[in-house]
Design a protein around this motif. Sequence first.
Motif, PDB file in Angstrom:
ATOM      1  N   LYS A 168       0.779  -1.265   0.032  1.00 37.41           N
ATOM      2  CA  LYS A 168      -0.026   0.112   0.204  1.00 37.41           C
ATOM      3  C   LYS A 168       0.785   1.276  -0.054  1.00 37.41           C
ATOM      4  CE  LYS A 168      -4.281  -1.978   2.312  1.00 37.41           C
ATOM      5  NZ  LYS A 168      -3.643  -3.307   1.809  1.00 37.41           N
ATOM      6  N   SER A 169       0.287   2.211  -0.417  1.00 36.08           N
ATOM      7  CA  SER A 169       0.872   3.552  -0.484  1.00 36.08           C
ATOM      8  C   SER A 169       0.777   4.124   0.717  1.00 36.08           C
ATOM      9  CB  SER A 169       0.382   4.579  -1.627  1.00 36.08           C
ATOM     10  OG  SER A 169      -0.749   4.943  -1.167  1.00 36.08           O
ATOM     11  N   GLU A 170       1.544   5.193   1.251  1.00 35.94           N
ATOM     12  CA  GLU A 170       1.619   6.112   2.305  1.00 35.94           C
ATOM     13  C   GLU A 170       0.504   6.608   2.588  1.00 35.94           C
ATOM     14  OE1 GLU A 170       3.570   9.993   4.215  1.00 35.94           O
ATOM     15  OE2 GLU A 170       4.114   9.354   2.415  1.00 35.94           O
ATOM     16  N   GLN A 171      -0.433   7.230   1.787  1.00 35.00           N
ATOM     17  CA  GLN A 171      -1.703   7.783   1.829  1.00 35.00           C
ATOM     18  C   GLN A 171      -2.828   6.687   2.135  1.00 35.00           C
ATOM     19  OE1 GLN A 171      -2.471  10.871   2.417  1.00 35.00           O
ATOM     20  NE2 GLN A 171      -0.313  11.231   2.077  1.00 35.00           N
ATOM     21  N   GLU A 172      -2.509   5.542   1.377  1.00 35.58           N
ATOM     22  CA  GLU A 172      -3.596   4.302   1.868  1.00 35.58           C
ATOM     23  C   GLU A 172      -3.337   3.974   3.207  1.00 35.58           C
ATOM     24  OE1 GLU A 172      -4.346   1.739  -2.250  1.00 35.58           O
ATOM     25  OE2 GLU A 172      -2.208   2.056  -1.573  1.00 35.58           O
ATOM     26  N   ILE A 174      -2.300   5.952   5.634  1.00 33.96           N
ATOM     27  CA  ILE A 174      -2.538   6.754   6.812  1.00 33.96           C
ATOM     28  C   ILE A 174      -4.311   6.948   6.729  1.00 33.96           C
ATOM     29  CG2 ILE A 174      -3.003   9.321   6.938  1.00 33.96           C
ATOM     30  CD1 ILE A 174      -0.155   9.521   5.833  1.00 33.96           C
ATOM     31  N   SER A 175      -4.919   6.631   5.501  1.00 35.13           N
ATOM     32  CA  SER A 175      -6.243   6.601   5.689  1.00 35.13           C
ATOM     33  C   SER A 175      -6.837   5.412   6.150  1.00 35.13           C
ATOM     34  CB  SER A 175      -6.701   6.579   4.020  1.00 35.13           C
ATOM     35  OG  SER A 175      -8.369   6.525   3.826  1.00 35.13           O
ATOM     36  N   CYS A 189       8.370   7.775   7.019  1.00 33.10           N
ATOM     37  CA  CYS A 189       8.593   7.210   5.966  1.00 33.10           C
ATOM     38  C   CYS A 189       9.957   7.129   5.722  1.00 33.10           C
ATOM     39  CB  CYS A 189       7.815   7.587   4.816  1.00 33.10           C
ATOM     40  SG  CYS A 189       6.142   7.422   5.046  1.00 33.10           S
TER      41      CYS A 189
END
Length: 261
Positions: A168-172, A174-175, A189
């Motif tokens: 998963k990405s950083e934003q995923e 965090i969400s 990160c």
Amino acid sequence: MNSGSNLLKIARTFGAASHSYDISARLQRYSGKHLMPWLPNDNNLTVLDLGSGTGFFTDILASKFQRVIGVDISGQMLQYAKNNRNADIHWLQADGMKLPLASASVDLIYSNLVIQWFDPLNKALDEILRVLKPGGSFIFTTLMDGTLNELKTSWAQVDDDQHVNDFKSEQELISIMQSSNAKLVDHHCKDIVLEYENVMHLAHELKGLGANSVNSKQAKGLAGKDKWKKMIQCYSNYQEPSGVYPATYRLFSGQLVKVND
């Protein structure tokens, strides 16, 4: 973690790696130590090591806190830990999605490079928050999108099969972490670049970590020798002047706090 046959596959994969795991654990050592500054000073706590593996960091936690529980899906990993770690640690073989613990019974959950194998992650977090006491913390590391980019890019020049895990990405992340009863109070990160003598050294270390066969790769068995040879040739584009081969691991570390009820 994953259900059904995938869950059994993960248990077998990591269990088979139990005796080589500590030898191949450069990444785990670095990332696990990265969480140490977030450990609370109060030693009168009940602490859970989620995905405890060989118990290397469970042992460290047991030197700091009075009650420590190590949970892992692999019976072989747990047996290794029982034979080699602090005798006061309580070990449990369990799926992280179904923890055999009472609600609001744990002060701190520590998890080092484990939650990337949980699917779906949001349900695993619900279970983590269930067993945490209000005000308790979940401190963790996981891998992000961009991990093993050199290997993924090299394989992409060979075929369209998936040879490297997706993360998963950083934003995923965090969400997913932000919810009505939890707050991601801190996160970092960082790219960790490890050096390898050659591509097979990398492949052997990934196998030692149990990370080589828990992806969605459709083809069974090893890729053909010709494909491996071509991939290695492509990977040589990343070779450093010193002759070593780099591999990048993108690390997400975070501290999630369960808000008071």
